[in-house]
Design a protein around this motif. Structure first.
Motif, PDB file in Angstrom:
ATOM      1  N   LYS A  97       0.835  -1.207   0.000  1.00 34.75           N
ATOM      2  CA  LYS A  97       0.000   0.000   0.000  1.00 34.75           C
ATOM      3  C   LYS A  97       0.867   1.253   0.000  1.00 34.75           C
ATOM      4  O   LYS A  97       0.653   2.170  -0.802  1.00 34.75           O
ATOM      5  CB  LYS A  97      -0.935   0.023   1.202  1.00 34.75           C
ATOM      6  CG  LYS A  97      -1.868   1.225   1.219  1.00 34.75           C
ATOM      7  CD  LYS A  97      -2.517   1.446   2.567  1.00 34.75           C
ATOM      8  CE  LYS A  97      -1.603   2.189   3.511  1.00 34.75           C
ATOM      9  NZ  LYS A  97      -2.295   2.638   4.755  1.00 34.75           N
TER      10      LYS A  97
ATOM     11  N   VAL B 149      -4.464   0.077  -2.172  1.00 32.36           N
ATOM     12  CA  VAL B 149      -5.664  -0.458  -1.530  1.00 32.36           C
ATOM     13  C   VAL B 149      -5.499  -0.328  -0.022  1.00 32.36           C
ATOM     14  O   VAL B 149      -4.745  -1.080   0.597  1.00 32.36           O
ATOM     15  CB  VAL B 149      -5.902  -1.935  -1.920  1.00 32.36           C
ATOM     16  CG1 VAL B 149      -7.135  -2.483  -1.202  1.00 32.36           C
ATOM     17  CG2 VAL B 149      -6.072  -2.061  -3.430  1.00 32.36           C
TER      18      VAL B 149
ATOM     19  N   THR C 101      -7.719   0.211   3.809  1.00 33.29           N
ATOM     20  CA  THR C 101      -8.856  -0.499   4.394  1.00 33.29           C
ATOM     21  C   THR C 101     -10.192  -0.021   3.838  1.00 33.29           C
ATOM     22  O   THR C 101     -11.131  -0.811   3.674  1.00 33.29           O
ATOM     23  CB  THR C 101      -8.829  -0.370   5.937  1.00 33.29           C
ATOM     24  OG1 THR C 101      -9.864  -1.180   6.492  1.00 33.29           O
ATOM     25  CG2 THR C 101      -9.015   1.080   6.397  1.00 33.29           C
TER      26      THR C 101
ATOM     27  N   HIS D 140     -10.527  -1.382   0.209  1.00 30.28           N
ATOM     28  CA  HIS D 140     -10.718  -2.827   0.309  1.00 30.28           C
ATOM     29  C   HIS D 140     -12.149  -3.161   0.718  1.00 30.28           C
ATOM     30  O   HIS D 140     -12.830  -3.997   0.104  1.00 30.28           O
ATOM     31  CB  HIS D 140      -9.712  -3.364   1.334  1.00 30.28           C
ATOM     32  CG  HIS D 140      -9.684  -4.843   1.450  1.00 30.28           C
ATOM     33  ND1 HIS D 140      -9.374  -5.496   2.632  1.00 30.28           N
ATOM     34  CD2 HIS D 140      -9.926  -5.835   0.552  1.00 30.28           C
ATOM     35  CE1 HIS D 140      -9.406  -6.798   2.444  1.00 30.28           C
ATOM     36  NE2 HIS D 140      -9.744  -7.029   1.188  1.00 30.28           N
ATOM     37  N   ARG D 141     -12.622  -2.505   1.757  1.00 29.61           N
ATOM     38  CA  ARG D 141     -13.954  -2.776   2.285  1.00 29.61           C
ATOM     39  C   ARG D 141     -15.037  -2.452   1.256  1.00 29.61           C
ATOM     40  O   ARG D 141     -15.954  -3.255   1.013  1.00 29.61           O
ATOM     41  CB  ARG D 141     -14.170  -1.950   3.559  1.00 29.61           C
ATOM     42  CG  ARG D 141     -15.531  -2.124   4.197  1.00 29.61           C
ATOM     43  CD  ARG D 141     -15.609  -1.368   5.523  1.00 29.61           C
ATOM     44  NE  ARG D 141     -15.463   0.063   5.398  1.00 29.61           N
ATOM     45  CZ  ARG D 141     -14.409   0.776   5.794  1.00 29.61           C
ATOM     46  NH1 ARG D 141     -13.363   0.191   6.352  1.00 29.61           N
ATOM     47  NH2 ARG D 141     -14.376   2.087   5.649  1.00 29.61           N
TER      48      ARG D 141
ATOM     49  N   THR E 251     -14.908  -2.013  -2.118  1.00 27.32           N
ATOM     50  CA  THR E 251     -14.915  -2.808  -3.347  1.00 27.32           C
ATOM     51  C   THR E 251     -15.337  -4.250  -3.081  1.00 27.32           C
ATOM     52  O   THR E 251     -15.957  -4.882  -3.946  1.00 27.32           O
ATOM     53  CB  THR E 251     -13.533  -2.781  -4.026  1.00 27.32           C
ATOM     54  OG1 THR E 251     -12.512  -3.175  -3.096  1.00 27.32           O
ATOM     55  CG2 THR E 251     -13.219  -1.385  -4.562  1.00 27.32           C
ATOM     56  N   THR E 252     -15.044  -4.762  -1.886  1.00 25.35           N
ATOM     57  CA  THR E 252     -15.490  -6.110  -1.548  1.00 25.35           C
ATOM     58  C   THR E 252     -16.998  -6.147  -1.349  1.00 25.35           C
ATOM     59  O   THR E 252     -17.695  -7.027  -1.857  1.00 25.35           O
ATOM     60  CB  THR E 252     -14.771  -6.623  -0.290  1.00 25.35           C
ATOM     61  OG1 THR E 252     -13.355  -6.561  -0.490  1.00 25.35           O
ATOM     62  CG2 THR E 252     -15.153  -8.067   0.018  1.00 25.35           C
TER      63      THR E 252
ATOM     64  N   LYS F  23     -13.949 -11.753  -1.272  1.00 28.87           N
ATOM     65  CA  LYS F  23     -13.277 -11.435  -0.024  1.00 28.87           C
ATOM     66  C   LYS F  23     -11.877 -12.034  -0.037  1.00 28.87           C
ATOM     67  O   LYS F  23     -11.693 -13.222  -0.306  1.00 28.87           O
ATOM     68  CB  LYS F  23     -14.071 -11.958   1.168  1.00 28.87           C
ATOM     69  CG  LYS F  23     -13.667 -11.318   2.479  1.00 28.87           C
ATOM     70  CD  LYS F  23     -14.748 -11.467   3.528  1.00 28.87           C
ATOM     71  CE  LYS F  23     -14.389 -10.631   4.756  1.00 28.87           C
ATOM     72  NZ  LYS F  23     -15.420 -10.726   5.795  1.00 28.87           N
TER      73      LYS F  23
ATOM     74  N   GLU G 173      -5.764  -7.683   1.922  1.00 30.21           N
ATOM     75  CA  GLU G 173      -5.453  -6.428   1.234  1.00 30.21           C
ATOM     76  C   GLU G 173      -4.357  -6.612   0.190  1.00 30.21           C
ATOM     77  O   GLU G 173      -4.408  -6.018  -0.889  1.00 30.21           O
ATOM     78  CB  GLU G 173      -5.043  -5.347   2.247  1.00 30.21           C
ATOM     79  CG  GLU G 173      -6.228  -4.708   2.956  1.00 30.21           C
ATOM     80  CD  GLU G 173      -5.833  -3.537   3.824  1.00 30.21           C
ATOM     81  OE1 GLU G 173      -4.787  -2.911   3.562  1.00 30.21           O
ATOM     82  OE2 GLU G 173      -6.556  -3.235   4.788  1.00 30.21           O
TER      83      GLU G 173
ATOM     84  N   ALA H 112      -5.796  -8.105  -2.768  1.00 31.58           N
ATOM     85  CA  ALA H 112      -6.734  -7.159  -3.374  1.00 31.58           C
ATOM     86  C   ALA H 112      -6.025  -6.160  -4.277  1.00 31.58           C
ATOM     87  O   ALA H 112      -6.591  -5.720  -5.288  1.00 31.58           O
ATOM     88  CB  ALA H 112      -7.517  -6.427  -2.292  1.00 31.58           C
ATOM     89  N   HIS H 113      -4.781  -5.790  -3.947  1.00 32.26           N
ATOM     90  CA  HIS H 113      -4.011  -4.910  -4.837  1.00 32.26           C
ATOM     91  C   HIS H 113      -3.911  -5.520  -6.227  1.00 32.26           C
ATOM     92  O   HIS H 113      -4.148  -4.858  -7.240  1.00 32.26           O
ATOM     93  CB  HIS H 113      -2.591  -4.676  -4.286  1.00 32.26           C
ATOM     94  CG  HIS H 113      -2.509  -3.625  -3.244  1.00 32.26           C
ATOM     95  ND1 HIS H 113      -2.737  -3.870  -1.917  1.00 32.26           N
ATOM     96  CD2 HIS H 113      -2.202  -2.295  -3.332  1.00 32.26           C
ATOM     97  CE1 HIS H 113      -2.576  -2.757  -1.229  1.00 32.26           C
ATOM     98  NE2 HIS H 113      -2.260  -1.791  -2.058  1.00 32.26           N
TER      99      HIS H 113
ATOM    100  N   GLY I 176     -13.113  -7.735   7.643  1.00 31.74           N
ATOM    101  CA  GLY I 176     -11.876  -7.782   6.875  1.00 31.74           C
ATOM    102  C   GLY I 176     -10.990  -8.895   7.175  1.00 31.74           C
ATOM    103  O   GLY I 176     -10.038  -9.247   6.603  1.00 31.74           O
TER     104      GLY I 176
END
Length: 241
Positions: A141, A158, A160, A163-164, A166-167, A174, A177, A180-181, A241
């Protein structure tokens, strides 16, 4: 009536990519266009982002200002670690961050370019990310923020909030992080202004509306295409998360 897909059900990749473009357009209408202009110099961005981990922006800024009151970067390296920890006490976990900041500064000082990070503008993105993440206390990040914000490189930070949101929307399943990047960047165009505006407006939306606890779904401009809202209505559970 169409039954909503279960939260985090796998959508086709083109649909998820289109969803993110729609999200960007909706958030621009809500929060405005955000031009990609560096907000602070690269070393400031790097150290402040280390300080920002698990810390709000006011305490991050206060910690940075007190840290810089110790002197220049060489002075901070030379200072007792306890003094550095005291200076950044407004940041969470100062005892862990202080030695990492000093170690990162030593590695930067001893690199060929010293405290000038402008060589990152021309390195391949993969190499630039590796160079930064090899520094103590610097994760994906932080590295992505420096590269996008300061050097307009095609990466997508990305945090928190991103991440939250877009999820919950269903843009990604899910996942952690770090994963998720990679997952989000794969869906997004390699266009730094697009990536920057989406990042900062998702962050703002996560802070104000799509909060971790009791999100304000009734006021959310994204709810018509949000998987979590389709499943739970205005009772979306707290983010785990």
């Amino acid at each position: 009536m169409t039954t909503p897909a279960p939260l985090n059900a796998a959508r086709p990749e083109p649909e998820r990519a289109e969803l993110l473009t729609w999200v960007k357009d909706q958030l621009r209408a809500e929060y405005g266009e955000r031009p990609l202009d560096p907000r602070r110099d690269p070393m400031h961005e790097l150290i402040s982002t280390i300080l920002s981990q698990r810390t709000n922006w006011r305490d991050e800024d206060a910690a940075y200002q007190e840290l810089r009151a110790l002197g220049n970067w060489d002075d901070i390296i030379a200072a007792p670690t306890d003094a550095v920890a005291h200076a950044i006490r407004r940041s969470n976990y100062p005892e862990s961050k202080a030695p990492r900041i000093q170690q990162a500064l030593i590695a930067i000082r001893d690199s060929p370019s010293g405290y000038n990070l402008d060589f990152l503008r021309d390195l391949p993105v993969k190499d630039a990310l590796k160079w930064l993440t090899d520094l103590p206390g610097v994760g994906i990040k932080t590295a992505s923020l420096v590269l996008l914000f300061n050097y307009a490189r095609p990466v997508f930070p990305v945090d928190t909030h991103v991440h939250r949101t877009t999820t919950r929307m269903g843009a990604i399943p899910k996942m952690g992080e770090q994963a998720a990047h990679r997952a989000l960047l794969k869906l997004l165009p390699p266009d730094p202004p697009f990536l920057y505006e989406l990042h900062v407006n998702l962050l703002r939306h996560g802070q104000r509306v799509c909060t971790w606890h009791r999100p304000k779904c009734g006021a959310c401009v994204l709810r018509e295409r949000c998987d979590a809202y389709a499943q739970y209505g205005e009772h979306v559970p707290s983010w785990k998360g």
